[in-house]
Design an enzyme around this catalytic site. Structure first.
Site, PDB file in Angstrom:
ATOM      1  N   CYS A  87       1.391  -3.427 -11.323  1.00 51.78           N
ATOM      2  CA  CYS A  87       1.794  -4.605 -11.617  1.00 51.78           C
ATOM      3  C   CYS A  87       0.819  -5.431 -12.574  1.00 51.78           C
ATOM      4  O   CYS A  87       0.318  -5.046 -13.585  1.00 51.78           O
ATOM      5  CB  CYS A  87       2.504  -5.298 -10.513  1.00 51.78           C
ATOM      6  SG  CYS A  87       3.507  -6.574 -10.879  1.00 51.78           S
ATOM      7  N   TYR A  88       0.472  -6.667 -12.043  1.00 50.99           N
ATOM      8  CA  TYR A  88      -0.688  -7.482 -12.629  1.00 50.99           C
ATOM      9  C   TYR A  88      -1.844  -6.408 -13.006  1.00 50.99           C
ATOM     10  O   TYR A  88      -2.462  -6.560 -14.053  1.00 50.99           O
ATOM     11  CB  TYR A  88      -0.956  -8.282 -11.791  1.00 50.99           C
ATOM     12  CG  TYR A  88      -2.065  -9.108 -12.617  1.00 50.99           C
ATOM     13  CD1 TYR A  88      -1.798 -10.280 -13.267  1.00 50.99           C
ATOM     14  CD2 TYR A  88      -3.535  -9.037 -12.232  1.00 50.99           C
ATOM     15  CE1 TYR A  88      -2.807 -11.248 -13.876  1.00 50.99           C
ATOM     16  CE2 TYR A  88      -4.598  -9.858 -12.883  1.00 50.99           C
ATOM     17  CZ  TYR A  88      -3.965 -10.972 -13.737  1.00 50.99           C
ATOM     18  OH  TYR A  88      -4.997 -11.728 -14.341  1.00 50.99           O
ATOM     19  N   HIS A 177       5.864  -1.447  -8.024  1.00 50.05           N
ATOM     20  CA  HIS A 177       5.346  -1.354  -6.955  1.00 50.05           C
ATOM     21  C   HIS A 177       5.411  -0.238  -6.006  1.00 50.05           C
ATOM     22  O   HIS A 177       6.333  -0.221  -5.245  1.00 50.05           O
ATOM     23  CB  HIS A 177       5.410  -2.744  -6.190  1.00 50.05           C
ATOM     24  CG  HIS A 177       4.669  -3.963  -6.635  1.00 50.05           C
ATOM     25  ND1 HIS A 177       3.702  -4.578  -6.100  1.00 50.05           N
ATOM     26  CD2 HIS A 177       5.534  -5.080  -7.464  1.00 50.05           C
ATOM     27  CE1 HIS A 177       3.436  -5.460  -6.863  1.00 50.05           C
ATOM     28  NE2 HIS A 177       4.429  -5.835  -7.636  1.00 50.05           N
ATOM     29  N   GLU A 179       3.902   0.663  -3.491  1.00 53.22           N
ATOM     30  CA  GLU A 179       3.255   0.486  -2.163  1.00 53.22           C
ATOM     31  C   GLU A 179       4.626   0.009  -1.123  1.00 53.22           C
ATOM     32  O   GLU A 179       4.120   0.262  -0.019  1.00 53.22           O
ATOM     33  CB  GLU A 179       2.129  -0.338  -2.032  1.00 53.22           C
ATOM     34  CG  GLU A 179       2.464  -1.936  -2.495  1.00 53.22           C
ATOM     35  CD  GLU A 179       2.497  -2.207  -3.873  1.00 53.22           C
ATOM     36  OE1 GLU A 179       2.048  -3.255  -4.164  1.00 53.22           O
ATOM     37  OE2 GLU A 179       2.680  -1.376  -4.663  1.00 53.22           O
ATOM     38  N   SER A 231      -5.599 -10.257  26.303  1.00 58.50           N
ATOM     39  CA  SER A 231      -4.412 -11.060  26.351  1.00 58.50           C
ATOM     40  C   SER A 231      -3.239 -10.329  26.625  1.00 58.50           C
ATOM     41  O   SER A 231      -2.045 -11.288  26.824  1.00 58.50           O
ATOM     42  CB  SER A 231      -4.189 -11.333  24.715  1.00 58.50           C
ATOM     43  OG  SER A 231      -3.786 -10.059  24.152  1.00 58.50           O
ATOM     44  N   ASP A 235      -3.775  -5.184  20.799  1.00 63.68           N
ATOM     45  CA  ASP A 235      -5.146  -4.975  20.203  1.00 63.68           C
ATOM     46  C   ASP A 235      -6.096  -5.122  21.349  1.00 63.68           C
ATOM     47  O   ASP A 235      -7.182  -4.408  21.356  1.00 63.68           O
ATOM     48  CB  ASP A 235      -5.083  -6.166  19.279  1.00 63.68           C
ATOM     49  CG  ASP A 235      -3.964  -6.094  18.232  1.00 63.68           C
ATOM     50  OD1 ASP A 235      -3.254  -4.918  18.171  1.00 63.68           O
ATOM     51  OD2 ASP A 235      -3.542  -7.218  17.693  1.00 63.68           O
ATOM     52  N   LYS A 381      -2.479  -2.514  12.071  1.00 65.01           N
ATOM     53  CA  LYS A 381      -1.608  -2.666  13.455  1.00 65.01           C
ATOM     54  C   LYS A 381      -1.199  -1.239  13.913  1.00 65.01           C
ATOM     55  O   LYS A 381      -1.212  -0.660  15.213  1.00 65.01           O
ATOM     56  CB  LYS A 381      -0.652  -3.512  13.411  1.00 65.01           C
ATOM     57  CG  LYS A 381       0.206  -3.611  14.828  1.00 65.01           C
ATOM     58  CD  LYS A 381      -0.640  -4.791  15.872  1.00 65.01           C
ATOM     59  CE  LYS A 381      -0.026  -5.212  16.913  1.00 65.01           C
ATOM     60  NZ  LYS A 381      -0.759  -6.265  17.681  1.00 65.01           N
TER      61      LYS A 381
END
Length: 525
Positions: A87-88, A177, A179, A231, A235, A381
Site C-alpha cells: 500500500c503506502y 493488503h 496481511e 492476573s 499472559d 497473543k
C-alpha cells in the site's frame, strides 16, 4: 527491543502508520520466519542492529507527494536484501526510485479484484497470469508511472499498478493488503516473499522460543529472585510457568484478587499454581479494598486508574513483606506482549514502561527499585497460547477468553456496587456455560456479559419488575487487534437469554451486541 539479532533470520517490517501493520509480522511468523516491527523513524538504526534478511514496508495514512510525508530511508535499499512494499509502502518505493504517485478521484477502499498479468516469484504456485483474485484495498492515491527497471505484474480497476516488481534488485510491491484475511491468498504471497524471494528456510517455532527464553531468563536473573503478578489471564500464567521452568523456587507469584474476576476464577488460579505446578503463591484477598474504592464510580478511566493504583500499592506491600521476611526479590515479572511494545514505541516514541496492561496501570514507581523480566514481550497473543501448550498448561487456561485487569469493573458501565457486580458475575457465568454446552467456546475469541446502567419495566409471571438490562457480546478474532461479532443463531440467543432472566435475579431483559472492533479500540466502556 530486538529478541535476538543473531539467533534467527529476521524480517524487518518498517511501520508507516497502518492500523494493520502488526498483522504483517504475524503472517510472516506464521510462515515460520521471525519478524519484528519498527517505526519508520527508527529504520536506519534497526537495520544496522538487526541486520534483517528481508524488509517489508507497511501501509500508512500519508500521501508521498506531500512534503511532510514519511519517506523510505536510503538504508532500506542499501541493505542489499529483498524488499516488499504494501500500500503506502508501494508508493514510497515508487517515489524513492523516481516514479510518480498522484491523488486519485477513484479511490479504492474494501474488497477489490486484481488481474494477474505476468508470472512472478511473488505469485508462484498461488496466482497465474490471466487469473483474477479478491484482495483488500485501502488507498486514495495511486501510482501513475513506474521507475526504470520495474514492471507491472497485476492490475485492478482502480490501481493499474496493483502489483509491481524489479526482479533484478529484488524489490516487490503491492497496492493491496495481503496481511488481512479479506485477501484470501495474502498469507501465501507473504510466504512466497520470505521463502522463495528472500530464501529464508524458517526456524521460528515455540519449541525453539521456549529453549531460548529459558536461557535468557537464567542469564538475566542469575542467582536472583523474581516476583510475578498473576492476573488469572493467559499472559501472566504462561510467563509464570516459563520463569518457573527457568529458575524454579526462586520465583514467587503474587495473585492480587481484586474481587472483579469471573465466577470461580480466583479458586482456579490458586489451584493451578499451588496444586498443579507447586509454584510459591501468595493469594491476596483485596476485594474489600478495591470494591470499596470503586463503589459508586462511573467514569471508566477513573475506574482503570483506581484499579491500577491499588494493584501497585497492594503488590508493593506484599513485595515488602517478602523482603522483610528475608526473601527480597530484585526482579518483577510481567506478561507484556509484542503489540504493547509496538504501540508504545510507535505512538509514544519510547519503550513500554507500564506494568502489564492486565491492570492498565500508569507505570512502575521508581521506589519499587526492581528490574523487569518480560519473557513474552516479543510474542503475539496467539503465540503466547502456543507457548502455553508447549509448556503443558491445561487447555482451560491456554484457551481461556481474554479478561482485562479491570475485569467486571468495565463490564459494569456506570456506578459500581457490590450487588451489581454479583448480578453481572452470575449472568456472565450462565452465558459462558451456555456457550460451552453448545460447543461454541473455542470458536469464539472472547465472550462476556455486560450489565447496562439502565433499568426497564417488565412482567414476570403475575408481577411487574423493574430490573437491569444485560448485554451479551461475542467476537471472533485471533489476537484482539481486530474483531467481528459472532453470528449466533436465534435458538442459541433465546436459550441464553431465557436462562439469564430465569436464573439471575435483577435482570429482566437481554440484548445482543453486534458491533465489530476496528484496530486500536477497547473492548467495552
Amino acid at each position: 527491543m530486538t529478541l535476538s539479532a543473531s539467533s534467527h533470520d529476521t524480517v524487518l517490517v518498517i511501520d508507516f502508520g497502518s492500523q494493520v501493520t502488526q498483522l504483517i509480522a504475524r503472517r510472516v511468523r506464521e510462515s515460520g520466519v521471525y519478524c519484528e516491527v519498527v517505526p519508520f523513524q527508527n529504520a536506519e538504526t534497526a537495520i544496522a542492529e538487526i541486520r534483517p534478511k528481508a524488509i517489508i514496508l507497511s501501509g500508512g495514512p500519508a500521501s508521498v507527494h506531500e512534503a511532510a510525508s514519511p519517506k523510505a530511508a536510503l538504508q532500506i535499499f542499501e541493505a542489499a536484501v529483498p524488499v516488499l512494499g504494501i500500500c503506502y509502502g508501494e508508493q514510497a518505493i515508487v517515489d524513492h526510485f523516481g516514479g510518480a504517485v498522484e491523488a486519485d478521484d477513484h479511490r479504492e477502499f474494501g474488497r477489490a479484484f486484481v488481474d494477474v498479468t505476468e508470472e512472478s516469484l511473488l505469485f508462484e504456485d498461488v496466482w497465474s497470469p490471466g487469473s483474477r483474485h479478491q484482495v483488500w484495498m485501502s488507498h486514495g492515491d495511486k501510482v501513475t508511472s513506474l521507475p526504470e527497471g520495474f514492471r507491472v505484474i497485476a492490475r485492478s480497476e482502480g490501481a493499474p499498478f496493483a502489483a509491481i516488481e524489479n526482479r533484478e534488485q529484488a524489490v516487490y510491491a503491492v497496492q493491496f493488503h495481503p496481511e488481512v484475511v479479506h485477501t484470501p491468498d495474502g498469507a501465501k504471497l507473504l510466504s512466497n516473499f520470505v521463502h522463495r524471494i528472500a530464501g529464508l528456510a524458517g526456524d521460528w517455532t515455540m519449541a525453539t522460543f521456549r529453549e531460548e527464553a529459558i536461557a535468557r531468563i537464567r542469564e538475566q536473573v542469575g542467582d536472583g529472585r523474581v516476583i510475578c503478578g498473576l492476573s488469572g489471564g493467559v499472559d501472566s500464567a504462561v510467563a509464570a510457568v516459563l520463569i518457573h521452568e527457568a529458575i524454579g523456587e526462586r520465583l514467587t507469584c503474587i495473585f492480587v484478587d481484586h474481587g472483579l474476576m469471573r465466577m470461580n476464577e480466583a479458586d482456579e488460579v490458586v489451584s493451578l499454581f499451588r496444586g498443579h505446578y507447586n509454584i510459591p503463591l501468595i493469594h491476596v484477598d483485596a476485594a474489600d479494598t478495591f470494591i470499596g474504592a470503586l463503589e459508586g464510580e462511573s467514569d471508566p478511566e477513573t475506574k482503570r486508574k483506581t484499579i491500577g493504583r491499588l494493584f501497585i500499592e497492594t503488590f508493593e506491600a506484599e513485595a515488602k513483606k517478602l523482603a522483610d521476611g528475608g526473601t527480597p526479590a530484585e526482579f518483577l515479572a510481567q506478561g507484556t506482549l509484542y503489540p504493547d511494545v509496538i504501540e508504545s514505541v510507535s505512538f509514544t516514541g519510547g519503550p513500554s514502561v507500564t506494568i502489564k496492561s492486565h491492570h492498565n496501570v500508569g507505570g512502575l514507581p521508581d521506589r519499587m527499585n526492581m528490574k523487569l523480566v518480560e519473557p513474552l514481550r516479543m510474542l503475539f497473543k496467539d503465540e503466547v497460547r502456543a507457548l502455553g501448550r508447549e509448556l503443558g498448561l491445561p487447555e482451560v487456561f491456554v484457551g481461556r477468553h481474554p479478561f482485562p485487569g479491570p475485569g467486571l469493573a468495565i463490564r459494569c458501565p456506570g456506578g459500581i456496587t457490590r450487588d451489581k457486580l454479583d448480578i453481572l458475575r452470575k449472568a456472565d457465568a450462565v452465558y459462558l456455560d451456555e456457550i460451552r454446552k453448545s460447543g461454541l467456546y473455542d470458536a469464539i475469541w472472547q465472550a462476556f456479559a455486560v450489565l447496562l446502567p439502565v433499568q426497564t419495566v417488565g412482567v414476570m409471571g403475575d408481577s411487574r419488575t423493574y430490573d437491569f438490562v444485560c448485554a451479551l457480546r461475542a467476537v471472533t478474532s485471533v489476537d484482539g487487534m481486530t474483531a467481528d461479532f459472532y453470528p449466533y443463531d436465534m435458538d442459541f440467543l433465546g436459550r441464553a437469554a431465557t436462562r439469564i432472566i430465569n436464573e439471575v435475579k435483577g435482570i429482566n431483559r437481554v440484548v445482543y451486541d453486534v458491533t465489530s472492533k476496528p484496530p486500536g479500540t477497547i473492548e467495552w466502556e
